[in-house]
Write an enzyme that holds these catalytic residues in place. Sequence first.
Site, PDB file in Angstrom:
ATOM      1  N   GLU A 178       0.848  -1.107  -0.039  1.00 48.56           N
ATOM      2  CA  GLU A 178       0.009  -0.302   0.241  1.00 48.56           C
ATOM      3  C   GLU A 178       0.837   1.232  -0.186  1.00 48.56           C
ATOM      4  O   GLU A 178       1.405   1.897   0.933  1.00 48.56           O
ATOM      5  CB  GLU A 178      -0.857   0.056   1.163  1.00 48.56           C
ATOM      6  CG  GLU A 178      -1.735   1.224   1.374  1.00 48.56           C
ATOM      7  CD  GLU A 178      -2.612   1.311   2.499  1.00 48.56           C
ATOM      8  OE1 GLU A 178      -2.857   0.346   3.424  1.00 48.56           O
ATOM      9  OE2 GLU A 178      -3.603   2.379   2.420  1.00 48.56           O
ATOM     10  N   LYS A 220      -2.502  -1.821  -3.157  1.00 49.69           N
ATOM     11  CA  LYS A 220      -3.465  -1.119  -2.629  1.00 49.69           C
ATOM     12  C   LYS A 220      -3.102   0.356  -2.878  1.00 49.69           C
ATOM     13  O   LYS A 220      -2.286   0.985  -1.770  1.00 49.69           O
ATOM     14  CB  LYS A 220      -3.712  -1.368  -0.971  1.00 49.69           C
ATOM     15  CG  LYS A 220      -4.731  -0.573  -0.206  1.00 49.69           C
ATOM     16  CD  LYS A 220      -5.248  -1.115   0.924  1.00 49.69           C
ATOM     17  CE  LYS A 220      -6.031  -0.143   1.788  1.00 49.69           C
ATOM     18  NZ  LYS A 220      -6.755  -0.991   2.969  1.00 49.69           N
TER      19      LYS A 220
END
Length: 340
Positions: A178, A220
């Site tokens: 992420e 992400k």
Amino acid sequence: MSFSQELEATARALVAPHKGILAADESAPTIKKRFDSIGVASTEDNRRFYREMLFTTQGCEEFISGVILFDETIRQGASDGTPLPKLLENKGIIPGIKVDQGAKPLAGSDGEKVTEGLDGLRDRVAEYRALGARFAKWRAVISIGEGQPSDYCLATNAHALARYAALCVEGGLVPIVEPEILMDGTHTIETSYEATQRTLHAVFHELALQRVPLEQILLKPNMVLSGYECPRQASVPEVAEHTIHCFRRVVPAAVPGVVFLSGGQSDEAATAHLNAMNRIGGFPWELSFSYGRALQHPALQAWAGKAGNAPAAQQAFYHRAKLNGAARTGSYSEAMEKAA
Ligand code: 13P
């Protein structure tokens, strides 16, 4: 023993049709902020109650494939004593765990950040797997500003993300990688595009150097959006087109899924953007969600800290999950916001 087949299957299950991930891994200071907004004390029992309430929402597993937990939550039991990761597993929901230890000031930079948590990570991955986790998350935080993000910030964060991902793959957790570019600032969507492209390029370069098998991870990212204070806010179709155009350049086809964070977008905007991207279609990865605020906000408001409001809160959570499930196939419409 290699976990490779299991991890690839888990990564694919997390982006199964109509489903996405609930991010419920708020750290202690973040969940306090959320509870402050509804005037509820952030006690261990309130946190447990609130999260158990979300997880036990009847039918949410139709749209929720996995839940990211915080260290405290993965060790907690439900009111009947069932460990929370077990409760999720019993519903067919895959438990995950946040393993980073937060974004800290990057030495020698002008206010940029680097995420910490690599020391001892191999042992923590093994412990979390034993507690039932099958995937993990590590969030790098990147800001846009004068001369930022710097190459220094991107390189250090990408290096840490790849080290984390390699340790997860070795230890049997699917790493959610992420890199989040924050929406704070006056920047345009074009600036967000450039920063997102540079960031993802740096991240996939490091993942390749550190031999991370891309079939076993999920990405992400942020969507490509205008800054909060940009006078011209890009439209839904513009966001969808810019995001897909950017990702086609830098996200390898081997990655099974891209699971967006909501990053402070309104609930409706986060759903509408995902829906518009899936309507365009024709890309090699599943495009799904791993929302925190955009999935929880209406439920948090409906709950307001009162046990008697739990059914209304669960209904609000189910509705939001269902709408995002619809956005997976581009079949969401604004009219569905009204239908309970
Ligand atoms: P938001 O969807 O609220 O941005 O949270 C997702 C997340 O997990 C951030 O790390």
